[in-house]
Design an enzyme around this catalytic site. Sequence first.
Site, PDB file in Angstrom:
ATOM      1  CG  HIS A   1      24.898   5.208  -4.867  1.00 26.83           C
ATOM      2  ND1 HIS A   1      25.019   6.177  -3.909  1.00 26.83           N
ATOM      3  CD2 HIS A   1      24.702   5.881  -6.029  1.00 26.83           C
ATOM      4  CE1 HIS A   1      24.896   7.373  -4.448  1.00 26.83           C
ATOM      5  NE2 HIS A   1      24.711   7.222  -5.749  1.00 26.83           N
TER       6      HIS A   1
ATOM      7  CE1 TYR B   1      24.726  11.125  -3.909  1.00 29.81           C
ATOM      8  CE2 TYR B   1      22.490  11.642  -3.232  1.00 29.81           C
ATOM      9  CZ  TYR B   1      23.365  11.072  -4.133  1.00 29.81           C
ATOM     10  OH  TYR B   1      22.882  10.462  -5.270  1.00 29.81           O
TER      11      TYR B   1
ATOM     12  N   PRO C   1       5.754   9.544  -4.336  1.00 25.79           N
ATOM     13  CG  PRO C   1       5.618  11.380  -2.914  1.00 25.79           C
ATOM     14  CD  PRO C   1       6.060   9.943  -2.953  1.00 25.79           C
TER      15      PRO C   1
ATOM     16  CE  LYS D   1      20.300   7.354  -4.871  1.00 22.63           C
ATOM     17  NZ  LYS D   1      20.553   8.723  -4.381  1.00 22.63           N
TER      18      LYS D   1
ATOM     19  CG  LEU E   1       8.563  16.638  -8.913  1.00 14.52           C
ATOM     20  CD1 LEU E   1       9.877  16.467  -9.660  1.00 14.52           C
ATOM     21  CD2 LEU E   1       7.704  17.634  -9.662  1.00 14.52           C
ATOM     22  N   GLY E   2      10.484  14.095  -6.906  1.00 14.96           N
ATOM     23  CA  GLY E   2      11.184  14.209  -5.621  1.00 14.96           C
ATOM     24  C   GLY E   2      12.295  15.245  -5.704  1.00 14.96           C
TER      25      GLY E   2
ATOM     26  N   GLY F   1       0.791  -1.228   0.000  1.00 14.12           N
ATOM     27  CA  GLY F   1       0.000   0.000   0.000  1.00 14.12           C
ATOM     28  C   GLY F   1       0.824   1.278   0.000  1.00 14.12           C
TER      29      GLY F   1
ATOM     30  CG  ASP G   1      17.577  10.305  -4.556  1.00  7.71           C
ATOM     31  OD1 ASP G   1      17.119   9.141  -4.607  1.00  7.71           O
ATOM     32  OD2 ASP G   1      18.757  10.588  -4.835  1.00  7.71           O
TER      33      ASP G   1
END
Length: 335
Positions: free
Chosen positions: A128, A66, A31, A95, A33-34, A27, A61
């Site tokens: 990744h 990062y 979205p 990731k 668009l992130g 369920g 994301d």
Amino acid sequence: MSVSALDSAARERIPSEAMRTISFDRGDAMPLLGLGTWKSAPGEVSAAVRAALRLGYRHIDCAAIYGNEAEVGAALRESIAAGEVTREELWITSKLWNNAHAEGAVIPALTRTLRDLGLAYVDLYLIHWPVAMSPARMFPESGADLVSLDDMPLSATWRGMEAARAAGLARHVGVSNFSVAKLRGLLEEATARPEVNQIELHPYLQQEATLAFCRAHGIHVTAYSPLGSRDRPAGMRQRREPVLLEDPTVASIAARHQATPAQVLIAWALHRGTSVIPKSVHPGRMAENLAAERLALDAADMRAIAALDRRRRYLDGTYWSNFGGPYTLTNLWDE
Ligand code: NDP
Ligand code: 1BO
């Protein structure tokens, strides 16, 4: 209504319920668009994520490499504490970095990410890169730092990913930068398919065959670097790269719709059924990018953009193949 006319509405807030989503099992809905966060500096990413959530973004994301997950986490906590958003409304992707590919290293790596993000689970956890590295390194300094996929098979890493999902640390698991050949190999050996493949996709690198394969096998595709990733570090740029955001065809489609080139690129990704994660740290641009959800490209626009494909990778993977180690561009991309 033109997309530019929608900008002011987007600046106020596009309600999350209006966002287009893709459904996963259990369920869950992601979205389409992130917000990307690679290269969003620790000093600016908290404010950027906070602003994005206020604008209506619900999909962020992230990645351990990062180096900013703690700051992203601080923004998530502040937004939740301020009652602007609930954890359940958010879709957080992270990731697994290349130096934690051993089956038993996956859960510890994800646990570090969860500690940094301040979360009990991520919605999606991705391998990744199909590249394995010594645990002692973040980036290779010589070929000896890289581990071949014969010695560290992706199927073993995938077992670690499945264990992370079974432990409730990731609701969904997938891969990134995987070619059709690598997906095929994984599907043959895995008990469960990857739910997502996150790859570079934009008009200069359309990857139709990979999209078709993923569609046929129930693997959702997320488009990264949709705007051409102009802020990449110098060492990852090539000389005389084409600038996607300045493409004349994209510019003329944008002008016809009273939109911006970035909005055309994002709308194009959504039109193809992919999710898309443009990065920005500027609220005005974030709002502009979010408003691209409402831009309807027509068949002529899609035909004109289809003709722009030049199989151009901005993230070409040379940083894995420069050292005379086990990786070459040929065996990385299987092209
Ligand atoms: P993008 O293609 O999203 O481009 C980001 C650049 O575009 C930044 O310089 C940003 O500047 C600028 N920009 C953003 N919006 C606009 C706009 N409306 N008009 C003009 N310029 C704009 O690059 P990324 O490589 O960052 O890709 C997006 C995300 O995808 C990453 O952040 C990361 O989350 C993910 N990714 C995943 C990879 C993987 O291996 N799985 C690899 C690469 C990316 P500013 O911030 O100043 O607004
Ligand atoms: C090596 C670059 C990773 C971006 O996701």
